[in-house]
Design a protein around this motif. Sequence first.
Motif, PDB file in Angstrom:
ATOM      1  N   PHE A 466     -40.077  45.587  -2.033  1.00 42.04           N
ATOM      2  CA  PHE A 466     -39.452  47.007  -1.388  1.00 42.04           C
ATOM      3  C   PHE A 466     -38.800  46.636   0.102  1.00 42.04           C
ATOM      4  CE2 PHE A 466     -41.836  48.799  -4.845  1.00 42.04           C
ATOM      5  CZ  PHE A 466     -40.929  49.778  -5.300  1.00 42.04           C
ATOM      6  N   PHE A 467     -39.406  45.393   0.655  1.00 39.31           N
ATOM      7  CA  PHE A 467     -39.044  45.173   1.956  1.00 39.31           C
ATOM      8  C   PHE A 467     -38.200  43.935   1.982  1.00 39.31           C
ATOM      9  CE2 PHE A 467     -42.954  47.522   2.230  1.00 39.31           C
ATOM     10  CZ  PHE A 467     -42.491  48.687   3.170  1.00 39.31           C
ATOM     11  N   TYR A 468     -37.733  43.391   0.860  1.00 43.04           N
ATOM     12  CA  TYR A 468     -36.905  42.384   0.743  1.00 43.04           C
ATOM     13  C   TYR A 468     -35.610  42.668   0.766  1.00 43.04           C
ATOM     14  CZ  TYR A 468     -34.955  38.002  -1.365  1.00 43.04           C
ATOM     15  OH  TYR A 468     -34.388  36.923  -1.606  1.00 43.04           O
ATOM     16  N   GLU A 469     -34.543  42.315   1.532  1.00 45.71           N
ATOM     17  CA  GLU A 469     -33.335  42.990   1.840  1.00 45.71           C
ATOM     18  C   GLU A 469     -32.368  42.520   1.206  1.00 45.71           C
ATOM     19  OE1 GLU A 469     -31.651  41.603   6.013  1.00 45.71           O
ATOM     20  OE2 GLU A 469     -33.756  42.300   6.130  1.00 45.71           O
ATOM     21  N   ILE A 470     -32.613  41.228   0.365  1.00 39.19           N
ATOM     22  CA  ILE A 470     -31.277  40.563  -0.392  1.00 39.19           C
ATOM     23  C   ILE A 470     -31.130  41.158  -1.600  1.00 39.19           C
ATOM     24  CG2 ILE A 470     -30.458  38.075  -0.756  1.00 39.19           C
ATOM     25  CD1 ILE A 470     -32.001  36.849   1.353  1.00 39.19           C
ATOM     26  N   ASP A 471     -30.449  42.108  -1.641  1.00 38.46           N
ATOM     27  CA  ASP A 471     -30.064  42.624  -2.830  1.00 38.46           C
ATOM     28  C   ASP A 471     -28.585  42.285  -3.527  1.00 38.46           C
ATOM     29  OD1 ASP A 471     -28.037  43.874  -1.463  1.00 38.46           O
ATOM     30  OD2 ASP A 471     -28.887  46.092  -1.524  1.00 38.46           O
ATOM     31  N   LYS A 472     -28.195  42.698  -4.678  1.00 37.14           N
ATOM     32  CA  LYS A 472     -27.069  42.241  -5.149  1.00 37.14           C
ATOM     33  C   LYS A 472     -25.789  42.356  -4.168  1.00 37.14           C
ATOM     34  CE  LYS A 472     -24.061  41.180  -8.267  1.00 37.14           C
ATOM     35  NZ  LYS A 472     -23.817  39.711  -8.870  1.00 37.14           N
ATOM     36  N   ASN A 473     -25.759  43.164  -3.448  1.00 38.02           N
ATOM     37  CA  ASN A 473     -24.422  43.216  -2.393  1.00 38.02           C
ATOM     38  C   ASN A 473     -24.684  42.075  -1.734  1.00 38.02           C
ATOM     39  OD1 ASN A 473     -23.407  45.360  -3.856  1.00 38.02           O
ATOM     40  ND2 ASN A 473     -24.437  46.822  -2.495  1.00 38.02           N
ATOM     41  N   LYS A 474     -25.909  42.134  -0.856  1.00 36.69           N
ATOM     42  CA  LYS A 474     -26.198  40.897   0.216  1.00 36.69           C
ATOM     43  C   LYS A 474     -26.013  39.613  -0.322  1.00 36.69           C
ATOM     44  CE  LYS A 474     -27.754  40.332   4.257  1.00 36.69           C
ATOM     45  NZ  LYS A 474     -27.033  40.849   5.566  1.00 36.69           N
ATOM     46  N   GLU A 475     -26.377  39.190  -1.937  1.00 31.70           N
ATOM     47  CA  GLU A 475     -26.273  38.038  -2.229  1.00 31.70           C
ATOM     48  C   GLU A 475     -24.660  37.528  -2.357  1.00 31.70           C
ATOM     49  OE1 GLU A 475     -27.439  37.459  -6.314  1.00 31.70           O
ATOM     50  OE2 GLU A 475     -29.431  38.532  -5.905  1.00 31.70           O
ATOM     51  N   VAL A 476     -23.851  38.766  -2.779  1.00 35.18           N
ATOM     52  CA  VAL A 476     -22.285  38.319  -2.863  1.00 35.18           C
ATOM     53  C   VAL A 476     -21.990  37.902  -1.088  1.00 35.18           C
ATOM     54  CG1 VAL A 476     -19.948  39.064  -3.144  1.00 35.18           C
ATOM     55  CG2 VAL A 476     -21.918  39.630  -4.798  1.00 35.18           C
ATOM     56  N   GLU A 477     -22.284  38.776  -0.224  1.00 35.27           N
ATOM     57  CA  GLU A 477     -21.943  38.764   1.302  1.00 35.27           C
ATOM     58  C   GLU A 477     -22.301  37.487   1.868  1.00 35.27           C
ATOM     59  OE1 GLU A 477     -23.395  40.519   5.233  1.00 35.27           O
ATOM     60  OE2 GLU A 477     -23.199  41.898   3.564  1.00 35.27           O
ATOM     61  N   ILE A 478     -23.386  36.932   1.421  1.00 31.38           N
ATOM     62  CA  ILE A 478     -23.955  35.494   1.874  1.00 31.38           C
ATOM     63  C   ILE A 478     -23.175  34.421   1.166  1.00 31.38           C
ATOM     64  CG2 ILE A 478     -25.865  33.904   1.687  1.00 31.38           C
ATOM     65  CD1 ILE A 478     -27.820  36.383   2.310  1.00 31.38           C
ATOM     66  N   GLU A 479     -23.035  34.600   0.024  1.00 26.97           N
ATOM     67  CA  GLU A 479     -22.134  33.580  -0.822  1.00 26.97           C
ATOM     68  C   GLU A 479     -20.568  33.366  -0.154  1.00 26.97           C
ATOM     69  OE1 GLU A 479     -20.965  32.197  -5.005  1.00 26.97           O
ATOM     70  OE2 GLU A 479     -21.887  34.116  -4.993  1.00 26.97           O
ATOM     71  N   GLN A 480     -20.259  34.488  -0.013  1.00 28.37           N
ATOM     72  CA  GLN A 480     -18.824  34.565   0.518  1.00 28.37           C
ATOM     73  C   GLN A 480     -18.597  34.128   2.044  1.00 28.37           C
ATOM     74  OE1 GLN A 480     -17.521  38.782   0.192  1.00 28.37           O
ATOM     75  NE2 GLN A 480     -16.747  38.426  -1.970  1.00 28.37           N
ATOM     76  N   GLU A 481     -19.674  34.355   2.769  1.00 28.72           N
ATOM     77  CA  GLU A 481     -19.737  33.670   4.508  1.00 28.72           C
ATOM     78  C   GLU A 481     -19.861  32.348   4.242  1.00 28.72           C
ATOM     79  OE1 GLU A 481     -19.685  33.580   8.412  1.00 28.72           O
ATOM     80  OE2 GLU A 481     -18.751  35.024   6.913  1.00 28.72           O
ATOM     81  N   LEU A 482     -20.906  31.977   3.640  1.00 32.24           N
ATOM     82  CA  LEU A 482     -21.013  30.409   3.519  1.00 32.24           C
ATOM     83  C   LEU A 482     -20.105  29.661   2.976  1.00 32.24           C
ATOM     84  CD1 LEU A 482     -25.009  30.282   2.325  1.00 32.24           C
ATOM     85  CD2 LEU A 482     -23.834  29.876   4.723  1.00 32.24           C
ATOM     86  N   THR A 483     -19.232  30.103   2.023  1.00 29.08           N
ATOM     87  CA  THR A 483     -18.008  29.625   1.292  1.00 29.08           C
ATOM     88  C   THR A 483     -16.891  29.563   2.536  1.00 29.08           C
ATOM     89  OG1 THR A 483     -18.481  30.181  -0.832  1.00 29.08           O
ATOM     90  CG2 THR A 483     -16.418  29.816  -0.438  1.00 29.08           C
ATOM     91  N   ARG A 484     -16.902  30.614   3.222  1.00 27.55           N
ATOM     92  CA  ARG A 484     -15.876  30.531   4.179  1.00 27.55           C
ATOM     93  C   ARG A 484     -16.118  29.535   5.341  1.00 27.55           C
ATOM     94  NH1 ARG A 484     -15.210  32.160   9.251  1.00 27.55           N
ATOM     95  NH2 ARG A 484     -17.487  32.944   9.418  1.00 27.55           N
ATOM     96  N   ARG A 485     -17.218  29.557   5.750  1.00 27.88           N
ATOM     97  CA  ARG A 485     -17.759  28.627   6.605  1.00 27.88           C
ATOM     98  C   ARG A 485     -17.471  27.071   6.305  1.00 27.88           C
ATOM     99  NH1 ARG A 485     -23.273  30.680   9.492  1.00 27.88           N
ATOM    100  NH2 ARG A 485     -22.804  32.852  10.017  1.00 27.88           N
ATOM    101  N   ARG A 486     -17.856  26.790   5.220  1.00 26.66           N
ATOM    102  CA  ARG A 486     -17.774  25.591   4.675  1.00 26.66           C
ATOM    103  C   ARG A 486     -16.542  24.953   4.429  1.00 26.66           C
ATOM    104  NH1 ARG A 486     -23.001  26.734   0.698  1.00 26.66           N
ATOM    105  NH2 ARG A 486     -24.550  26.309   2.484  1.00 26.66           N
ATOM    106  N   SER A 487     -15.686  25.945   4.047  1.00 30.04           N
ATOM    107  CA  SER A 487     -14.258  25.688   3.725  1.00 30.04           C
ATOM    108  C   SER A 487     -13.323  25.299   5.040  1.00 30.04           C
ATOM    109  CB  SER A 487     -13.314  26.775   2.907  1.00 30.04           C
ATOM    110  OG  SER A 487     -13.558  27.844   3.511  1.00 30.04           O
ATOM    111  N   THR A 488     -13.895  26.253   5.948  1.00 27.42           N
ATOM    112  CA  THR A 488     -13.360  25.952   7.308  1.00 27.42           C
ATOM    113  C   THR A 488     -13.278  24.718   8.014  1.00 27.42           C
ATOM    114  OG1 THR A 488     -13.552  28.312   7.755  1.00 27.42           O
ATOM    115  CG2 THR A 488     -13.189  26.772   9.825  1.00 27.42           C
ATOM    116  N   LYS A 489     -14.907  24.166   7.905  1.00 27.56           N
ATOM    117  CA  LYS A 489     -15.321  22.799   8.311  1.00 27.56           C
ATOM    118  C   LYS A 489     -14.613  21.813   7.650  1.00 27.56           C
ATOM    119  CE  LYS A 489     -19.818  24.246  10.153  1.00 27.56           C
ATOM    120  NZ  LYS A 489     -21.106  24.044  10.240  1.00 27.56           N
ATOM    121  N   VAL A 490     -14.175  21.981   6.364  1.00 27.58           N
ATOM    122  CA  VAL A 490     -13.652  21.095   5.644  1.00 27.58           C
ATOM    123  C   VAL A 490     -12.377  20.843   5.953  1.00 27.58           C
ATOM    124  CG1 VAL A 490     -12.954  20.327   3.189  1.00 27.58           C
ATOM    125  CG2 VAL A 490     -15.326  21.033   3.453  1.00 27.58           C
ATOM    126  N   ASN A 491     -11.413  22.013   6.128  1.00 21.33           N
ATOM    127  CA  ASN A 491     -10.127  21.883   6.540  1.00 21.33           C
ATOM    128  C   ASN A 491      -9.906  21.484   8.143  1.00 21.33           C
ATOM    129  OD1 ASN A 491      -9.481  22.927   3.946  1.00 21.33           O
ATOM    130  ND2 ASN A 491      -9.600  25.070   4.546  1.00 21.33           N
TER     131      ASN A 491
END
Length: 491
Positions: A466-491
């Motif tokens: 009940f105190f673990y905050e990574i729900d479905k929406n947070k999963e998507v948010e984390i994945e998108q943010e990491l994808t953005r960061r890694r693509s920026t570094k590659v480019n």
Amino acid sequence: MSDSSEKISIVEKIGYSLGDLAANLIFQTLMAFIAFFYTDLYKIPPTTASAIIFFGGMFGAFFNPVMGMIADRTNTRWGKFRPWVLWTSIPFGLSAILAFTTPNFGMTGKIIYALVTYIFLVLIYSANNLPYASLSGVMTGDMKERNSISSYRFTAVMIAQFIIQVFLLPLALIMGDGDRALGFEKVMMTFAITGTIFFIITFLTTKERIIPSVEQSSSVKQDLSDLFKNKPWIMMCGVVIFIFVTVSLKGGMYVYYFEDFINNQNLDNFLSDIGFYGFIDGLNNMFVGMGLHGFQWPKEVATSGYSLFNALATIFMIVGITFSKRLADKYGKRDVFKYGVLISALFQLSFIFCSPQAIGLIFLIQVLHGLSYGVTIPLLWAMIADVADYSEVVNNRRATAIIFSAMIFGLKVGLSVGGALVAGILGWFGYAETIPVQSDLTVLGIKLSMSIIPAVTFFIAVGFLFFYEIDKNKEVEIEQELTRRRSTKVN
């Protein structure tokens, strides 16, 4: 930091999952039989066995953070984590053989031997399984692929569980020609050889795709500081501890439940009525026809009942696993895990209402418990990989192994406490391994350990979620943010 969200091939998923099958041939044996092995086969008093399991397990647990720091700082042409799967493959098998060998020492010698070999086993397990678990967090950054890998992985876990809980006792009787202690040694040797081969296959078929940037570095102090500021990690650590306390406690108590609680005559009638004995007779005749005269199912009612009980539970856990990915993709891992554990806890609690004669009801409850708990099984380690991603988002650097090591620390604590509780409760309630019929007080302790006590520890695990905050929406948010960061570094 490099990354790839490419689809992972079925060959790689199967290759990775074989590592869990190998590890769980040993791990499932520890959960289900270590207390029974020490008390009934090696004839160590229950309270002493409890101390060995607890202190030996805790020694291994505190090694996990150290192993995590070592693994995160390992750099080879094969990656950080894959080499450890290879390097520890043979020592893992050797440690398992030694831990389940029964040399003819005096009581003091037995205790020392059991403690030393148990510590050796849990240390090697940490050195193997921590990098193996961490590997799943760097094979892909795609959340859905990660869920898929977890499903393959924990199908393998269920196969190992099925082998251990259904066939280990009969195989020990068969391979030991009625001598269970000798049979355990021979079975573990077979598992050790098989497991070593599987670990090598895992090493050869997998690939690390998420590679930390060269400029990423950190001190041990910084690793620990980041860890204890990570609220999802703290919550998941609590979940892992209480899940494995529960799994170890109830799993280790099953054999006593059938040996000492369930009415033998009613169980015998039940097995006959459902056609189990007819099936076994047919199986035995088939093996005789093949020339395998030595492979005959042992004529022990409790062993047969125990095996069928676990077989049905494992089959329905596998059914539950097949629903896990779809439910997690739709509702998020946290919510599916939380409600799956809650429902399975309620079924576990209902064992308190079962009399020793209510064989059909006992089996039905176990089937329903297995189905509901099976849904949660692939999600646990995928959630821990999400915690590693969360840590990377917050701290802008990846520390996969230290996250996983802390979780495996929780697993080892849970395993140690749960296993120690099995032997400790038996000792507290007056269990005597040398008498054929246990006292009413001992039988009560066994019943409580199958119902109220594991239900309470399951409920505590749910409370942390009940105190673990990574729900479905947070999963998507984390994945998108990491994808953005890694693509920026590659480019």
